[in-house]
Design a protein around this motif. Structure first.
Motif, mmCIF file in Angstrom:
data_model
loop_
_atom_site.group_PDB
_atom_site.id
_atom_site.type_symbol
_atom_site.label_atom_id
_atom_site.label_comp_id
_atom_site.label_asym_id
_atom_site.label_seq_id
_atom_site.Cartn_x
_atom_site.Cartn_y
_atom_site.Cartn_z
ATOM 1 N N PRO A 18 3.514 -4.730 4.111
ATOM 2 C CA PRO A 18 3.044 -3.337 4.031
ATOM 3 C C PRO A 18 3.438 -2.523 5.262
ATOM 4 C CG PRO A 18 1.222 -4.775 4.636
ATOM 5 C CD PRO A 18 2.410 -5.670 4.381
ATOM 6 N N MET A 19 4.477 -1.713 5.110
ATOM 7 C CA MET A 19 5.041 -0.970 6.236
ATOM 8 C C MET A 19 4.489 0.459 6.338
ATOM 9 S SD MET A 19 7.074 -3.144 7.730
ATOM 10 C CE MET A 19 8.234 -2.196 8.711
ATOM 11 N N GLY A 20 3.269 0.651 5.869
ATOM 12 C CA GLY A 20 2.622 1.955 5.958
ATOM 13 C C GLY A 20 2.619 2.686 4.629
ATOM 14 N N VAL A 21 1.644 3.571 4.454
ATOM 15 C CA VAL A 21 1.543 4.385 3.246
ATOM 16 C C VAL A 21 1.766 5.841 3.612
ATOM 17 C CG1 VAL A 21 -0.027 2.778 2.085
ATOM 18 C CG2 VAL A 21 -0.976 4.624 3.505
ATOM 19 N N LEU A 22 1.990 6.653 2.607
ATOM 20 C CA LEU A 22 2.195 8.083 2.811
ATOM 21 C C LEU A 22 0.997 8.828 2.242
ATOM 22 C CD1 LEU A 22 4.438 9.982 3.914
ATOM 23 C CD2 LEU A 22 5.218 10.233 1.546
ATOM 24 N N ALA A 23 0.311 9.600 3.078
ATOM 25 C CA ALA A 23 -0.835 10.379 2.617
ATOM 26 C C ALA A 23 -0.355 11.657 1.940
ATOM 27 C CB ALA A 23 -1.744 10.726 3.782
ATOM 28 N N MET A 24 -1.021 12.026 0.853
ATOM 29 C CA MET A 24 -0.703 13.247 0.124
ATOM 30 C C MET A 24 -1.991 14.013 -0.155
ATOM 31 S SD MET A 24 2.262 11.847 -2.470
ATOM 32 C CE MET A 24 2.916 13.501 -2.769
#
Length: 333
Positions: free
Chosen positions: A228-234
């Motif tokens: 898990p290389m990070g998520v993108l917040a929307m």
């Protein structure tokens, strides 16, 4: 007194009142740069707008403008809302950290391990006022994508194998994360990434499952490693003047709509993730699950990155993020 005249007069008055109500109903625009045919629009944005329209009691309605009709640049979606071009828009806060300084924490690797827990943490932090919004927009919903993971042309079985790989990245956090693992980050356009992998100038790409599918990365990168290389917040953000024009009842509908979105977005990502994985594995995609030990190694390797984020957003924000992630995991057990 002629009762017939009273009845007719009352009917006419009611008709005029209803007509005035329909004329006065405010039509609000909801913009997104994503294509109208995309599953995100047809399976999530449009059903959500329909829910609002059903519950707005005729005070207002929401019309979706997809495909960049009101503004094509993904980096400028908040601007078309603040300027009044659109009443609402789907935005990526991380593309404007000056206005959304706390949203960078979601891109840290090794923290959120699914859209479910990332979205839970982001929404709860929004509700309790932890997430700072520096501009004058009304945030209606906050969520995250699935984690960006590693997709490669050649087999990748463990975190050590990332060393030396040329990987397409998005933004500074992913760049520094890949460097910390010994990889070689490459700032290549996502539309050019499949061809670059095919030519051998890239070894792979970081992408969540949706990006992997939309841009056909799986046609050339047939191995996926779920680190898990990070998520993108929307977010769905609304022009504050448009919001203030609504009655308290209309504002209450939008508050409830935020909760409805949270349930819908989790179902949407689960369905899309399942479909994509099933389709690609049926065609030979090899998926290697990252172990807990690998994730711990990732957290250790990128510790300085997390420390810099903590210094930037403050202990309260960082601790709240970790607490909300742990809270969600505890609820799943």
């Amino acid at each position: 007194m002629n009762t017939r005249n009273i009845f007719v007069g009352g009917l006419v008055a009611s008709t005029f009142a209803l007509s005035a109500s329909l004329v006065d109903a405010r039509e609000m625009s909801l913009a997104t740069y994503l294509p109208a045919s995309s599953s995100f629009v047809t399976g999530l944005v449009e059903p959500w707008a329909a829910w609002i329209n059903e519950h707005a009691n005729g005070e207002f309605s929401v019309q979706v403008f997809a495909g960049g009709t009101l503004g094509r640049d993904p980096n400028q979606q908040d601007r078309i809302v603040s300027s009044g071009i659109a009443d609402m828009a789907v935005i990526v806060p991380g593309r404007n950290l000056g206005a959304y300084p706390h949203y960078a924490i979601f891109e840290l690797p090794g923290f959120a391990r699914s859209a479910d827990e990332g979205s839970y943490a982001a929404w709860q932090m929004h509700l309790d006022g932890t997430l700072e919004t520096g501009d004058d927009l009304k945030v209606l919903a906050v969520w995250t994508t699935d984690p960006y993971i590693v997709h490669t042309a050649s087999p990748l079985h463990d975190i050590a194998g990332i060393e030396g790989l040329r990987l397409r990245v998005l933004g500074q956090t992913q760049t520094e994360s890949v460097l910390a693992l010994g990889g070689v980050p490459q700032a290549v356009s996502i539309t050019e990434t499949p061809e670059a992998i095919s030519r051998g100038t890239l070894d792979g790409s970081l992408a969540d499952w949706a990006v992997f599918d939309i841009f056909h990365i799986g046609e050339v990168a047939t191995n996926s490693y779920t680190l898990p290389m990070g998520v993108l917040a929307m977010s769905v953000a609304m022009n504050s003047n448009s919001y203030d024009e609504l009655s308290p009842e209309g504002q209450a509908v939008l508050a409830e709509a935020g909760e409805v979105w949270q349930a819908m977005v989790i179902d949407f990502y689960a369905g899309e993730r399942g479909r994509i994985i099933a389709e690609y594995t049926a065609n030979g995609q090899v998926i290697t699950e990252a172990s807990d030990e690998a994730i711990e190694t990732l957290l250790e390797a990128t510790g300085e990155l997390a420390g810099a984020a903590r210094a930037s957003v403050g202990d309260a924000v960082m601790d709240a993020y970790i607490a909300r992630l742990n809270e969600h995991r505890a609820q799943q057990n």
